[in-house]
Design a protein around this motif. Structure first.
Motif, PDB file in Angstrom:
ATOM      1  N   ALA A   1      97.846  -4.439  10.754  1.00 48.97           N
ATOM      2  CA  ALA A   1      98.812  -3.659   9.988  1.00 48.97           C
ATOM      3  C   ALA A   1      99.059  -2.295  10.635  1.00 48.97           C
ATOM      4  O   ALA A   1     100.205  -1.829  10.707  1.00 48.97           O
ATOM      5  CB  ALA A   1      98.313  -3.480   8.556  1.00 48.97           C
ATOM      6  N   LEU A   2      97.994  -1.658  11.121  1.00 51.25           N
ATOM      7  CA  LEU A   2      98.142  -0.362  11.782  1.00 51.25           C
ATOM      8  C   LEU A   2      98.944  -0.496  13.067  1.00 51.25           C
ATOM      9  O   LEU A   2      99.769   0.351  13.395  1.00 51.25           O
ATOM     10  CB  LEU A   2      96.764   0.234  12.084  1.00 51.25           C
ATOM     11  N   LEU A   3      98.681  -1.559  13.788  1.00 51.00           N
ATOM     12  CA  LEU A   3      99.346  -1.762  15.075  1.00 51.00           C
ATOM     13  C   LEU A   3     100.838  -1.991  14.911  1.00 51.00           C
ATOM     14  O   LEU A   3     101.650  -1.528  15.722  1.00 51.00           O
ATOM     15  CB  LEU A   3      98.712  -2.942  15.816  1.00 51.00           C
ATOM     16  N   ASN A   4     101.219  -2.676  13.843  1.00 49.19           N
ATOM     17  CA  ASN A   4     102.613  -3.074  13.670  1.00 49.19           C
ATOM     18  C   ASN A   4     103.343  -2.351  12.542  1.00 49.19           C
ATOM     19  O   ASN A   4     104.461  -2.719  12.194  1.00 49.19           O
ATOM     20  CB  ASN A   4     102.680  -4.585  13.425  1.00 49.19           C
TER      21      ASN A   4
ATOM     22  N   PRO B   1      99.008   1.638   5.348  1.00 48.68           N
ATOM     23  CA  PRO B   1      97.859   2.111   6.132  1.00 48.68           C
ATOM     24  C   PRO B   1      98.300   3.145   7.165  1.00 48.68           C
ATOM     25  O   PRO B   1      99.254   2.931   7.908  1.00 48.68           O
ATOM     26  CB  PRO B   1      97.350   0.838   6.808  1.00 48.68           C
ATOM     27  N   LEU B   2      97.599   4.278   7.193  1.00 44.55           N
ATOM     28  CA  LEU B   2      97.979   5.381   8.088  1.00 44.55           C
ATOM     29  C   LEU B   2      96.988   5.600   9.223  1.00 44.55           C
ATOM     30  O   LEU B   2      97.323   6.253  10.219  1.00 44.55           O
ATOM     31  CB  LEU B   2      98.140   6.679   7.291  1.00 44.55           C
ATOM     32  N   GLY B   3      95.756   5.103   9.081  1.00 44.66           N
ATOM     33  CA  GLY B   3      94.807   5.310  10.168  1.00 44.66           C
ATOM     34  C   GLY B   3      93.401   4.910   9.792  1.00 44.66           C
ATOM     35  O   GLY B   3      93.090   4.619   8.630  1.00 44.66           O
ATOM     36  N   LEU B   4      92.527   4.885  10.809  1.00 44.09           N
ATOM     37  CA  LEU B   4      91.107   4.636  10.629  1.00 44.09           C
ATOM     38  C   LEU B   4      90.335   5.860  11.083  1.00 44.09           C
ATOM     39  O   LEU B   4      90.646   6.440  12.120  1.00 44.09           O
ATOM     40  CB  LEU B   4      90.653   3.426  11.450  1.00 44.09           C
ATOM     41  N   SER B   5      89.320   6.228  10.328  1.00 46.16           N
ATOM     42  CA  SER B   5      88.432   7.313  10.730  1.00 46.16           C
ATOM     43  C   SER B   5      87.026   6.747  10.875  1.00 46.16           C
ATOM     44  O   SER B   5      86.483   6.158   9.932  1.00 46.16           O
ATOM     45  CB  SER B   5      88.449   8.445   9.701  1.00 46.16           C
TER      46      SER B   5
ATOM     47  N   ARG C   1      98.336   5.479   1.868  1.00 46.47           N
ATOM     48  CA  ARG C   1      99.047   5.990   0.700  1.00 46.47           C
ATOM     49  C   ARG C   1      99.712   4.809   0.006  1.00 46.47           C
ATOM     50  O   ARG C   1     100.025   3.791   0.635  1.00 46.47           O
ATOM     51  CB  ARG C   1     100.085   7.042   1.100  1.00 46.47           C
ATOM     52  N   LEU C   2      99.887   4.960  -1.290  1.00 49.54           N
ATOM     53  CA  LEU C   2     100.608   3.936  -2.043  1.00 49.54           C
ATOM     54  C   LEU C   2     102.085   4.019  -1.697  1.00 49.54           C
ATOM     55  O   LEU C   2     102.592   5.072  -1.308  1.00 49.54           O
ATOM     56  CB  LEU C   2     100.393   4.132  -3.540  1.00 49.54           C
ATOM     57  N   SER C   3     102.769   2.924  -1.804  1.00 55.32           N
ATOM     58  CA  SER C   3     104.170   2.862  -1.396  1.00 55.32           C
ATOM     59  C   SER C   3     105.008   3.916  -2.118  1.00 55.32           C
ATOM     60  O   SER C   3     104.935   4.064  -3.345  1.00 55.32           O
ATOM     61  CB  SER C   3     104.735   1.474  -1.694  1.00 55.32           C
ATOM     62  N   ASP C   4     105.772   4.656  -1.321  1.00 55.70           N
ATOM     63  CA  ASP C   4     106.704   5.676  -1.837  1.00 55.70           C
ATOM     64  C   ASP C   4     106.000   6.842  -2.539  1.00 55.70           C
ATOM     65  O   ASP C   4     106.608   7.551  -3.328  1.00 55.70           O
ATOM     66  CB  ASP C   4     107.728   5.050  -2.805  1.00 55.70           C
ATOM     67  N   GLN C   5     104.698   7.017  -2.289  1.00 57.54           N
ATOM     68  CA  GLN C   5     103.973   8.154  -2.853  1.00 57.54           C
ATOM     69  C   GLN C   5     103.408   9.010  -1.730  1.00 57.54           C
ATOM     70  O   GLN C   5     102.940   8.490  -0.726  1.00 57.54           O
ATOM     71  CB  GLN C   5     102.847   7.684  -3.785  1.00 57.54           C
ATOM     72  N   HIS C   6     103.430  10.313  -1.930  1.00 62.14           N
ATOM     73  CA  HIS C   6     103.039  11.223  -0.866  1.00 62.14           C
ATOM     74  C   HIS C   6     101.534  11.407  -0.689  1.00 62.14           C
ATOM     75  O   HIS C   6     101.050  11.517   0.422  1.00 62.14           O
ATOM     76  CB  HIS C   6     103.706  12.591  -1.081  1.00 62.14           C
ATOM     77  N   PRO C   7     100.731  11.483  -1.789  1.00 63.10           N
ATOM     78  CA  PRO C   7      99.298  11.735  -1.617  1.00 63.10           C
ATOM     79  C   PRO C   7      98.625  10.693  -0.730  1.00 63.10           C
ATOM     80  O   PRO C   7      98.944   9.502  -0.774  1.00 63.10           O
ATOM     81  CB  PRO C   7      98.751  11.673  -3.048  1.00 63.10           C
ATOM     82  N   ILE C   8      97.682  11.147   0.076  1.00 64.20           N
ATOM     83  CA  ILE C   8      96.956  10.278   1.001  1.00 64.20           C
ATOM     84  C   ILE C   8      95.551  10.069   0.461  1.00 64.20           C
ATOM     85  O   ILE C   8      94.895  10.999  -0.005  1.00 64.20           O
ATOM     86  CB  ILE C   8      96.921  10.903   2.405  1.00 64.20           C
TER      87      ILE C   8
ATOM     88  N   SER D   1     101.122  -7.720   5.080  1.00 69.58           N
ATOM     89  CA  SER D   1     102.392  -8.064   4.451  1.00 69.58           C
ATOM     90  C   SER D   1     103.469  -8.275   5.512  1.00 69.58           C
ATOM     91  O   SER D   1     103.349  -7.818   6.649  1.00 69.58           O
ATOM     92  CB  SER D   1     102.815  -6.946   3.499  1.00 69.58           C
ATOM     93  N   THR D   2     104.511  -8.974   5.125  1.00 71.56           N
ATOM     94  CA  THR D   2     105.675  -9.112   6.020  1.00 71.56           C
ATOM     95  C   THR D   2     106.562  -7.870   5.952  1.00 71.56           C
ATOM     96  O   THR D   2     107.486  -7.722   6.750  1.00 71.56           O
ATOM     97  CB  THR D   2     106.506 -10.341   5.633  1.00 71.56           C
ATOM     98  N   PHE D   3     106.269  -6.977   4.995  1.00 71.37           N
ATOM     99  CA  PHE D   3     107.066  -5.760   4.844  1.00 71.37           C
ATOM    100  C   PHE D   3     106.553  -4.670   5.769  1.00 71.37           C
ATOM    101  O   PHE D   3     105.348  -4.420   5.848  1.00 71.37           O
ATOM    102  CB  PHE D   3     107.029  -5.254   3.393  1.00 71.37           C
ATOM    103  N   SER D   4     107.462  -4.028   6.449  1.00 70.95           N
ATOM    104  CA  SER D   4     107.098  -2.904   7.303  1.00 70.95           C
ATOM    105  C   SER D   4     107.370  -1.594   6.553  1.00 70.95           C
ATOM    106  O   SER D   4     107.989  -1.590   5.491  1.00 70.95           O
ATOM    107  CB  SER D   4     107.896  -2.934   8.612  1.00 70.95           C
ATOM    108  N   PHE D   5     106.879  -0.501   7.096  1.00 72.24           N
ATOM    109  CA  PHE D   5     107.145   0.808   6.503  1.00 72.24           C
ATOM    110  C   PHE D   5     107.332   1.817   7.624  1.00 72.24           C
ATOM    111  O   PHE D   5     106.939   1.581   8.774  1.00 72.24           O
ATOM    112  CB  PHE D   5     106.011   1.236   5.561  1.00 72.24           C
ATOM    113  N   THR D   6     107.948   2.917   7.302  1.00 69.32           N
ATOM    114  CA  THR D   6     108.190   3.964   8.294  1.00 69.32           C
ATOM    115  C   THR D   6     106.978   4.889   8.355  1.00 69.32           C
ATOM    116  O   THR D   6     106.659   5.580   7.373  1.00 69.32           O
ATOM    117  CB  THR D   6     109.444   4.780   7.948  1.00 69.32           C
ATOM    118  N   TYR D   7     106.296   4.872   9.476  1.00 67.00           N
ATOM    119  CA  TYR D   7     105.109   5.717   9.618  1.00 67.00           C
ATOM    120  C   TYR D   7     105.540   7.181   9.666  1.00 67.00           C
ATOM    121  O   TYR D   7     106.485   7.526  10.383  1.00 67.00           O
ATOM    122  CB  TYR D   7     104.366   5.347  10.904  1.00 67.00           C
TER     123      TYR D   7
END
Length: 255
Positions: A160-163, A183-187, A198-205, A219-225
């Motif tokens: 998911a992170l890669l794509n 998903p925004l990253g791994l630490s 973050r949850l979809s369409d929500q700003h808090p991380i 998911s088959t849905f993508s999002f704008t990182y």
């Protein structure tokens, strides 16, 4: 093609590679002249074929095709090109482990005289490297000991992170079931892998330890990182803000 011809052709190709400088460009004509000095006589057409069909494709050599005539130079002291996996290993080492590597074992950063001395005794250098590795301990999460289900979850996170795909996750600890997240990253912490999301369409991380996720599928849905988001800087800011404890089930953070 006879063996004699094959060996001579290979010799000419390897000598051509050897004569390409690292810190300046060189033309095919210059290479032809330098090859002639060591009694290797080839037409400029043959040399250019060596360069374009083999050397540039296989080795760390680049061609400036905008220049007329074309010019060539080596781009790295590493002879062969690295594949994608090897390149990731190399970049992670340079980014996070470089300060731990002794200068005497750091071929890429050491002075040329030091590198020459090491290369003269390659067997000894390899032995020193192996011994040095046995003297260093890094306290990182050991994902090899994870269950098959945890490995599958980690694989889904990576994909998911890669794509830039959304994840559908379930977690009893988070009281979430089949929730879509971005998903925004791994630490990588000393004893845990944290997923930043973050949850979809929500700003808090939020951050959550991967073992607290019960199920995860890509998911088959993508999002704008978010173009202004940097995982490393985010975690540094989080620590400086006084949130050193990363073991809570889920932490909500406003960046």
């Amino acid at each position: 093609m006879s063996n004699k011809t094959s060996i001579e052709g290979l010799s000419a190709l390897l000598h051509t590679l050897m004569l390409i400088p690292q810190h300046r460009w060189i033309t095919v004509r210059e290479l032809q002249q330098q090859l002639a000095l060591i009694d290797i006589h080839r037409t400029t057409r043959s040399i250019k074929r060596y360069l374009d069909e083999v050397i540039v494709e296989v080795f760390n050599v680049e061609c400036d095709s905008m220049s007329m005539p074309h010019v060539y130079r080596k781009t790295s002291e590493q002879l062969l090109k690295l594949n994608k996996q090897e390149m990731l290993y190399w970049q992670l080492t340079n980014k996070y482990l470089q300060p731990l590597i002794p200068d005497a074992l750091n071929y890429g950063q050491g002075r040329s005289s030091e590198r020459d001395n090491l290369l003269q005794d390659k067997a000894s250098a390899i032995s020193k490297e192996q011994l040095w590795l046995s003297k260093v301990h890094l306290n990182l999460p050991n994902t090899r000991s994870w269950s098959n289900k945890q490995q599958q979850i980690l694989g889904s996170v990576h994909e998911a992170l890669l794509n830039n795909r959304m994840l559908k996750v379930s977690s009893q600890a988070l009281q979430q079931e089949q929730t879509f997240i971005e998903p925004l990253g791994l630490s990588v912490q000393c004893d845990a892998l944290l997923l930043l999301f973050r949850l979809s369409d929500q700003h808090p991380i939020h951050t959550v330890a991967l073992p607290l996720i019960d199920e995860a599928s890509v998911s088959t849905f993508s999002f704008t990182y978010p173009s202004d988001f940097n995982v490393e800087q985010f975690m540094l800011d989080l620590e400086e803000a006084g949130y050193p404890e990363f073991h809570s089930p889920m932490r909500r953070v406003n960046p």
